[in-house]
Design a protein around this motif. Structure first.
Motif, PDB file in Angstrom:
ATOM      1  N   ARG A  65     -29.358 -49.551 -10.165  1.00 55.95           N
ATOM      2  CA  ARG A  65     -30.703 -50.005 -10.519  1.00 55.95           C
ATOM      3  C   ARG A  65     -30.921 -49.942 -12.039  1.00 55.95           C
ATOM      4  O   ARG A  65     -31.429 -50.887 -12.647  1.00 55.95           O
ATOM      5  N   ASP A  66     -30.512 -48.835 -12.647  1.00 54.14           N
ATOM      6  CA  ASP A  66     -30.775 -48.624 -14.072  1.00 54.14           C
ATOM      7  C   ASP A  66     -29.784 -49.323 -14.996  1.00 54.14           C
ATOM      8  O   ASP A  66     -30.082 -49.537 -16.173  1.00 54.14           O
ATOM      9  N   HIS A  67     -28.604 -49.672 -14.482  1.00 52.34           N
ATOM     10  CA  HIS A  67     -27.549 -50.289 -15.305  1.00 52.34           C
ATOM     11  C   HIS A  67     -26.905 -51.432 -14.516  1.00 52.34           C
ATOM     12  O   HIS A  67     -25.729 -51.355 -14.129  1.00 52.34           O
ATOM     13  N   PRO A  68     -27.638 -52.512 -14.289  1.00 50.60           N
ATOM     14  CA  PRO A  68     -27.154 -53.578 -13.400  1.00 50.60           C
ATOM     15  C   PRO A  68     -25.900 -54.296 -13.880  1.00 50.60           C
ATOM     16  O   PRO A  68     -25.215 -54.916 -13.080  1.00 50.60           O
ATOM     17  N   GLY A  69     -25.551 -54.207 -15.122  1.00 52.40           N
ATOM     18  CA  GLY A  69     -24.367 -54.900 -15.630  1.00 52.40           C
ATOM     19  C   GLY A  69     -23.078 -54.118 -15.477  1.00 52.40           C
ATOM     20  O   GLY A  69     -22.013 -54.578 -15.899  1.00 52.40           O
ATOM     21  N   ILE A  70     -23.137 -52.930 -14.874  1.00 55.46           N
ATOM     22  CA  ILE A  70     -21.967 -52.068 -14.745  1.00 55.46           C
ATOM     23  C   ILE A  70     -21.605 -51.946 -13.263  1.00 55.46           C
ATOM     24  O   ILE A  70     -22.489 -51.818 -12.416  1.00 55.46           O
ATOM     25  N   ALA A  71     -20.309 -51.950 -12.971  1.00 55.61           N
ATOM     26  CA  ALA A  71     -19.845 -51.760 -11.590  1.00 55.61           C
ATOM     27  C   ALA A  71     -19.846 -50.270 -11.256  1.00 55.61           C
ATOM     28  O   ALA A  71     -19.194 -49.474 -11.929  1.00 55.61           O
ATOM     29  N   PHE A  72     -20.600 -49.906 -10.227  1.00 56.94           N
ATOM     30  CA  PHE A  72     -20.646 -48.525  -9.736  1.00 56.94           C
ATOM     31  C   PHE A  72     -20.224 -48.527  -8.279  1.00 56.94           C
ATOM     32  O   PHE A  72     -20.550 -49.446  -7.528  1.00 56.94           O
ATOM     33  N   GLU A  73     -19.527 -47.470  -7.879  1.00 58.59           N
ATOM     34  CA  GLU A  73     -18.997 -47.397  -6.526  1.00 58.59           C
ATOM     35  C   GLU A  73     -19.071 -45.964  -6.014  1.00 58.59           C
ATOM     36  O   GLU A  73     -18.839 -45.011  -6.774  1.00 58.59           O
ATOM     37  N   VAL A  74     -19.385 -45.814  -4.728  1.00 58.01           N
ATOM     38  CA  VAL A  74     -19.338 -44.500  -4.092  1.00 58.01           C
ATOM     39  C   VAL A  74     -17.884 -44.165  -3.825  1.00 58.01           C
ATOM     40  O   VAL A  74     -17.176 -44.931  -3.158  1.00 58.01           O
ATOM     41  N   ALA A  75     -17.416 -43.061  -4.401  1.00 59.37           N
ATOM     42  CA  ALA A  75     -16.027 -42.634  -4.217  1.00 59.37           C
ATOM     43  C   ALA A  75     -15.901 -41.175  -4.624  1.00 59.37           C
ATOM     44  O   ALA A  75     -16.729 -40.647  -5.373  1.00 59.37           O
ATOM     45  N   SER A  76     -14.845 -40.557  -4.159  1.00 56.17           N
ATOM     46  CA  SER A  76     -14.539 -39.166  -4.484  1.00 56.17           C
ATOM     47  C   SER A  76     -13.568 -39.102  -5.655  1.00 56.17           C
ATOM     48  O   SER A  76     -12.657 -39.936  -5.758  1.00 56.17           O
ATOM     49  N   MET A  77     -13.716 -38.092  -6.488  1.00 56.29           N
ATOM     50  CA  MET A  77     -12.753 -37.890  -7.568  1.00 56.29           C
ATOM     51  C   MET A  77     -11.384 -37.489  -7.013  1.00 56.29           C
ATOM     52  O   MET A  77     -10.387 -37.598  -7.711  1.00 56.29           O
ATOM     53  N   ALA A  78     -11.332 -37.063  -5.767  1.00 60.19           N
ATOM     54  CA  ALA A  78     -10.063 -36.696  -5.136  1.00 60.19           C
ATOM     55  C   ALA A  78      -9.324 -37.903  -4.566  1.00 60.19           C
ATOM     56  O   ALA A  78      -8.157 -37.789  -4.192  1.00 60.19           O
ATOM     57  N   ALA A  79      -9.971 -39.048  -4.507  1.00 56.88           N
ATOM     58  CA  ALA A  79      -9.365 -40.289  -3.989  1.00 56.88           C
ATOM     59  C   ALA A  79      -9.990 -41.461  -4.729  1.00 56.88           C
ATOM     60  O   ALA A  79     -10.831 -42.180  -4.198  1.00 56.88           O
ATOM     61  N   LEU A  80      -9.581 -41.645  -5.966  1.00 49.52           N
ATOM     62  CA  LEU A  80     -10.203 -42.647  -6.832  1.00 49.52           C
ATOM     63  C   LEU A  80      -9.830 -44.066  -6.410  1.00 49.52           C
ATOM     64  O   LEU A  80      -8.690 -44.328  -6.013  1.00 49.52           O
ATOM     65  N   PRO A  81     -10.778 -45.014  -6.533  1.00 53.42           N
ATOM     66  CA  PRO A  81     -10.550 -46.399  -6.106  1.00 53.42           C
ATOM     67  C   PRO A  81      -9.898 -47.258  -7.194  1.00 53.42           C
ATOM     68  O   PRO A  81     -10.284 -48.402  -7.413  1.00 53.42           O
ATOM     69  N   PHE A  82      -8.905 -46.697  -7.858  1.00 56.49           N
ATOM     70  CA  PHE A  82      -8.205 -47.405  -8.936  1.00 56.49           C
ATOM     71  C   PHE A  82      -6.710 -47.416  -8.635  1.00 56.49           C
ATOM     72  O   PHE A  82      -6.175 -46.494  -8.015  1.00 56.49           O
ATOM     73  N   ARG A  83      -6.040 -48.463  -9.112  1.00 55.86           N
ATOM     74  CA  ARG A  83      -4.586 -48.547  -8.967  1.00 55.86           C
ATOM     75  C   ARG A  83      -3.908 -47.527  -9.880  1.00 55.86           C
ATOM     76  O   ARG A  83      -4.485 -47.088 -10.876  1.00 55.86           O
TER      77      ARG A  83
END
Length: 176
Positions: A37-55
């Motif tokens: 809501r506050d930063h609409p131009g940025i991609a935000f995702e629900v994820a854990s730091m123990a299983a990051l959604p990055f390659r």
């Protein structure tokens, strides 16, 4: 780069404002809702730091700005290994945390903060333990700062900047 444990997106918003290509992750769906809501131009995702959604090796940089304070000691080695997995060789990691005065972990139970009743446990960290965990995960320390608290802070604040080291020549080629 990624803001790991971004909360409401304040730091990711700052980074985007100075031109960084940044994404944010947080375990809390409500925090991600506020960040979007506050930063609409940025991609935000629900994820854990123990299983990051990055390659593997996807990120040039990451920061965990006061988010490691929510990770229990027994899970921190895995979280740091996950940070190393998603950072490319020579990628940078910035950690910020409250410093333990006992030299060990101090768990602080907050019941009232930010004008609300809450039930939150945070962990003040030992800089020596954080540096050891970073080294074991494949990071080389670049800089360390521990400073006195500035009101309304109640404890010293620690900041570690580390660089992801390469495990092998093939890993560098794969991440390029």
């Amino acid at each position: 780069m990624a803001d790991l444990g971004c909360g409401p997106g304040r730091v990711a918003g700052f980074l985007a404002g100075i031109g960084a290509d940044v994404r944010g992750i947080d375990l809390s769906p409500r925090m991600i809702e506020v960040a979007r809501r506050d930063h609409p131009g940025i991609a935000f995702e629900v994820a854990s730091m123990a299983a990051l959604p990055f390659r593997d090796g996807e990120l040039a940089g990451a920061l965990a700005w006061y988010s490691i304070i929510h990770v229990p000691q027994e899970l921190q080695d895995g979280v740091f290994a996950e940070f190393a997995r998603v950072l490319r060789p020579q990628g940078l990691l910035l950690l910020a945390f409250q410093v333990s005065d006992s030299g060990d972990e101090d768990v602080v139970h907050l019941r009232h903060a930010y004008g609300h009743e809450i039930d939150l446990r945070t962990r003040r960290q030992s800089p020596a333990r954080m540096k050891r965990r970073l080294a074991e995960a494949g990071f080389a320390l670049i800089a360390e700062l521990v400073r006195a608290p500035i009101a309304p802070e109640k404890s010293r604040q620690g900041f570690l900047l580390a660089q992801r080291m390469a495990d092998s020549g093939s890993e560098i080629a794969a991440a390029s």
